[in-house]
Design a protein around this motif. Structure first.
Motif, PDB file in Angstrom:
ATOM      1  N   MET A   1     -74.942  20.594 -18.448  1.00 21.13           N
ATOM      2  CA  MET A   1     -73.846  20.667 -18.527  1.00 21.13           C
ATOM      3  C   MET A   1     -73.499  22.026 -18.717  1.00 21.13           C
ATOM      4  SD  MET A   1     -71.217  18.540 -20.940  1.00 21.13           S
ATOM      5  CE  MET A   1     -71.532  16.421 -19.375  1.00 21.13           C
ATOM      6  N   LYS A   2     -72.030  22.308 -18.337  1.00 20.14           N
ATOM      7  CA  LYS A   2     -71.758  23.678 -18.487  1.00 20.14           C
ATOM      8  C   LYS A   2     -70.799  24.383 -19.988  1.00 20.14           C
ATOM      9  CE  LYS A   2     -68.525  26.750 -15.803  1.00 20.14           C
ATOM     10  NZ  LYS A   2     -67.519  26.789 -14.522  1.00 20.14           N
ATOM     11  N   LYS A   3     -70.472  25.074 -20.109  1.00 24.53           N
ATOM     12  CA  LYS A   3     -69.913  25.102 -21.392  1.00 24.53           C
ATOM     13  C   LYS A   3     -68.799  25.481 -20.890  1.00 24.53           C
ATOM     14  CE  LYS A   3     -73.502  27.206 -24.477  1.00 24.53           C
ATOM     15  NZ  LYS A   3     -74.172  28.257 -25.498  1.00 24.53           N
ATOM     16  N   THR A   4     -67.538  24.671 -21.717  1.00 28.36           N
ATOM     17  CA  THR A   4     -66.202  24.823 -21.470  1.00 28.36           C
ATOM     18  C   THR A   4     -65.760  25.638 -22.657  1.00 28.36           C
ATOM     19  OG1 THR A   4     -65.912  22.564 -22.788  1.00 28.36           O
ATOM     20  CG2 THR A   4     -66.521  22.418 -20.489  1.00 28.36           C
ATOM     21  N   ASN A   5     -64.375  25.131 -21.789  1.00 27.67           N
ATOM     22  CA  ASN A   5     -63.029  26.048 -22.628  1.00 27.67           C
ATOM     23  C   ASN A   5     -61.863  25.160 -23.011  1.00 27.67           C
ATOM     24  OD1 ASN A   5     -61.232  27.778 -24.152  1.00 27.67           O
ATOM     25  ND2 ASN A   5     -61.589  30.188 -22.985  1.00 27.67           N
ATOM     26  N   CYS A   6     -61.561  24.949 -24.166  1.00 29.38           N
ATOM     27  CA  CYS A   6     -60.246  23.708 -24.485  1.00 29.38           C
ATOM     28  C   CYS A   6     -58.641  24.474 -23.939  1.00 29.38           C
ATOM     29  CB  CYS A   6     -60.586  23.628 -26.160  1.00 29.38           C
ATOM     30  SG  CYS A   6     -61.910  22.918 -27.154  1.00 29.38           S
ATOM     31  N   GLU A   7     -59.104  26.102 -24.143  1.00 28.68           N
ATOM     32  CA  GLU A   7     -57.064  26.267 -23.604  1.00 28.68           C
ATOM     33  C   GLU A   7     -57.335  25.816 -21.878  1.00 28.68           C
ATOM     34  OE1 GLU A   7     -57.305  30.665 -24.170  1.00 28.68           O
ATOM     35  OE2 GLU A   7     -57.175  29.774 -27.411  1.00 28.68           O
ATOM     36  N   ASN A   8     -58.509  25.896 -21.544  1.00 22.73           N
ATOM     37  CA  ASN A   8     -58.532  25.331 -19.726  1.00 22.73           C
ATOM     38  C   ASN A   8     -57.845  23.678 -19.813  1.00 22.73           C
ATOM     39  OD1 ASN A   8     -58.530  28.134 -19.257  1.00 22.73           O
ATOM     40  ND2 ASN A   8     -60.689  28.285 -18.868  1.00 22.73           N
ATOM     41  N   CYS A   9     -58.523  22.968 -20.880  1.00 21.90           N
ATOM     42  CA  CYS A   9     -58.606  21.470 -20.674  1.00 21.90           C
ATOM     43  C   CYS A   9     -57.435  20.860 -20.594  1.00 21.90           C
ATOM     44  CB  CYS A   9     -59.914  21.119 -21.474  1.00 21.90           C
ATOM     45  SG  CYS A   9     -59.751  18.974 -21.756  1.00 21.90           S
ATOM     46  N   SER A  10     -57.061  19.733 -20.125  1.00 15.68           N
ATOM     47  CA  SER A  10     -56.415  19.089 -19.579  1.00 15.68           C
ATOM     48  C   SER A  10     -56.093  17.796 -20.564  1.00 15.68           C
ATOM     49  CB  SER A  10     -55.878  18.112 -18.608  1.00 15.68           C
ATOM     50  OG  SER A  10     -56.838  17.142 -18.368  1.00 15.68           O
ATOM     51  N   ASN A  11     -56.732  18.225 -21.564  1.00 17.45           N
ATOM     52  CA  ASN A  11     -57.291  17.159 -23.047  1.00 17.45           C
ATOM     53  C   ASN A  11     -56.630  18.177 -23.890  1.00 17.45           C
ATOM     54  OD1 ASN A  11     -57.734  14.543 -21.686  1.00 17.45           O
ATOM     55  ND2 ASN A  11     -59.588  15.425 -21.682  1.00 17.45           N
ATOM     56  N   TYR A  12     -55.957  19.718 -23.992  1.00 14.67           N
ATOM     57  CA  TYR A  12     -55.755  19.981 -24.849  1.00 14.67           C
ATOM     58  C   TYR A  12     -54.337  20.172 -25.117  1.00 14.67           C
ATOM     59  CZ  TYR A  12     -56.494  24.305 -28.225  1.00 14.67           C
ATOM     60  OH  TYR A  12     -56.539  25.016 -29.225  1.00 14.67           O
ATOM     61  N   VAL A  13     -53.731  19.852 -25.827  1.00 16.26           N
ATOM     62  CA  VAL A  13     -52.032  19.912 -25.550  1.00 16.26           C
ATOM     63  C   VAL A  13     -51.750  19.708 -27.145  1.00 16.26           C
ATOM     64  CG1 VAL A  13     -52.240  17.641 -24.052  1.00 16.26           C
ATOM     65  CG2 VAL A  13     -51.961  17.019 -26.373  1.00 16.26           C
ATOM     66  N   TYR A  14     -49.936  20.261 -26.472  1.00 17.19           N
ATOM     67  CA  TYR A  14     -48.953  21.256 -27.746  1.00 17.19           C
ATOM     68  C   TYR A  14     -48.476  19.830 -28.534  1.00 17.19           C
ATOM     69  CZ  TYR A  14     -45.972  23.991 -30.445  1.00 17.19           C
ATOM     70  OH  TYR A  14     -45.469  24.967 -31.162  1.00 17.19           O
ATOM     71  N   ASP A  15     -48.303  20.140 -29.687  1.00 19.96           N
ATOM     72  CA  ASP A  15     -47.367  19.073 -30.340  1.00 19.96           C
ATOM     73  C   ASP A  15     -46.662  19.897 -31.420  1.00 19.96           C
ATOM     74  OD1 ASP A  15     -46.604  16.496 -31.652  1.00 19.96           O
ATOM     75  OD2 ASP A  15     -48.271  16.563 -33.622  1.00 19.96           O
ATOM     76  N   ASP A  16     -45.339  19.652 -31.205  1.00 16.98           N
ATOM     77  CA  ASP A  16     -44.039  20.128 -31.111  1.00 16.98           C
ATOM     78  C   ASP A  16     -44.334  19.361 -32.251  1.00 16.98           C
ATOM     79  OD1 ASP A  16     -43.561  20.786 -28.996  1.00 16.98           O
ATOM     80  OD2 ASP A  16     -42.477  18.984 -27.952  1.00 16.98           O
ATOM     81  N   GLU A  17     -44.718  18.677 -32.782  1.00 17.49           N
ATOM     82  CA  GLU A  17     -44.297  18.319 -34.445  1.00 17.49           C
ATOM     83  C   GLU A  17     -45.271  18.658 -35.314  1.00 17.49           C
ATOM     84  OE1 GLU A  17     -44.142  14.557 -35.137  1.00 17.49           O
ATOM     85  OE2 GLU A  17     -42.421  13.808 -33.683  1.00 17.49           O
ATOM     86  N   SER A  18     -46.134  19.272 -34.767  1.00 19.27           N
ATOM     87  CA  SER A  18     -47.229  20.057 -36.259  1.00 19.27           C
ATOM     88  C   SER A  18     -47.400  21.827 -35.911  1.00 19.27           C
ATOM     89  CB  SER A  18     -48.554  19.273 -36.191  1.00 19.27           C
ATOM     90  OG  SER A  18     -48.973  19.100 -34.743  1.00 19.27           O
ATOM     91  N   ASP A  19     -46.976  21.701 -34.913  1.00 16.34           N
ATOM     92  CA  ASP A  19     -46.750  22.979 -34.167  1.00 16.34           C
ATOM     93  C   ASP A  19     -47.362  23.458 -34.243  1.00 16.34           C
ATOM     94  OD1 ASP A  19     -45.196  25.774 -33.469  1.00 16.34           O
ATOM     95  OD2 ASP A  19     -45.668  26.129 -34.795  1.00 16.34           O
ATOM     96  N   CYS A  20     -48.871  22.411 -33.288  1.00 18.42           N
ATOM     97  CA  CYS A  20     -49.865  23.172 -32.873  1.00 18.42           C
ATOM     98  C   CYS A  20     -50.591  22.384 -32.056  1.00 18.42           C
ATOM     99  CB  CYS A  20     -50.975  23.446 -34.099  1.00 18.42           C
ATOM    100  SG  CYS A  20     -51.478  21.512 -34.727  1.00 18.42           S
ATOM    101  N   TYR A  21     -51.962  23.082 -31.025  1.00 22.84           N
ATOM    102  CA  TYR A  21     -52.666  22.056 -30.237  1.00 22.84           C
ATOM    103  C   TYR A  21     -54.056  21.661 -30.949  1.00 22.84           C
ATOM    104  CZ  TYR A  21     -50.900  25.397 -26.793  1.00 22.84           C
ATOM    105  OH  TYR A  21     -49.699  26.227 -25.825  1.00 22.84           O
ATOM    106  N   PHE A  22     -53.529  20.421 -29.786  1.00 24.12           N
ATOM    107  CA  PHE A  22     -55.489  19.517 -30.262  1.00 24.12           C
ATOM    108  C   PHE A  22     -55.538  18.982 -29.243  1.00 24.12           C
ATOM    109  CE2 PHE A  22     -51.697  16.620 -30.027  1.00 24.12           C
ATOM    110  CZ  PHE A  22     -52.092  15.469 -30.076  1.00 24.12           C
ATOM    111  N   CYS A  23     -56.886  18.590 -29.561  1.00 27.21           N
ATOM    112  CA  CYS A  23     -57.395  17.496 -28.205  1.00 27.21           C
ATOM    113  C   CYS A  23     -56.751  16.374 -28.479  1.00 27.21           C
ATOM    114  CB  CYS A  23     -59.004  17.712 -28.272  1.00 27.21           C
ATOM    115  SG  CYS A  23     -59.772  17.087 -27.334  1.00 27.21           S
TER     116      CYS A  23
END
Length: 59
Positions: A1-23
């Protein structure tokens, strides 16, 4: 399986309330450890985010 980068994933989203990204995927303990330490790893939930692909489908 290929190594991945979370920043390129559609499951890695920004949360306005916590002001950060999460999976959005419910990761197991080992996967969460890799995610939190910012290591590229073969994530089985990786879904490449292609904003241009979304636009092509709209046309």
């Amino acid at each position: 399986m290929k190594k991945t980068n979370c920043e390129n994933c559609s499951n890695y989203v920004y949360d306005d309330e916590s002001d950060c990204y999460f999976c959005e995927v419910n990761l197991d303990e080992d996967e969460m450890q890799r995610f939190l330490t910012c290591q590229n790893f073969p994530c089985p939930y990786f879904n490449f985010y292609d904003e241009y692909g979304i636009v092509r489908k709209q046309n």
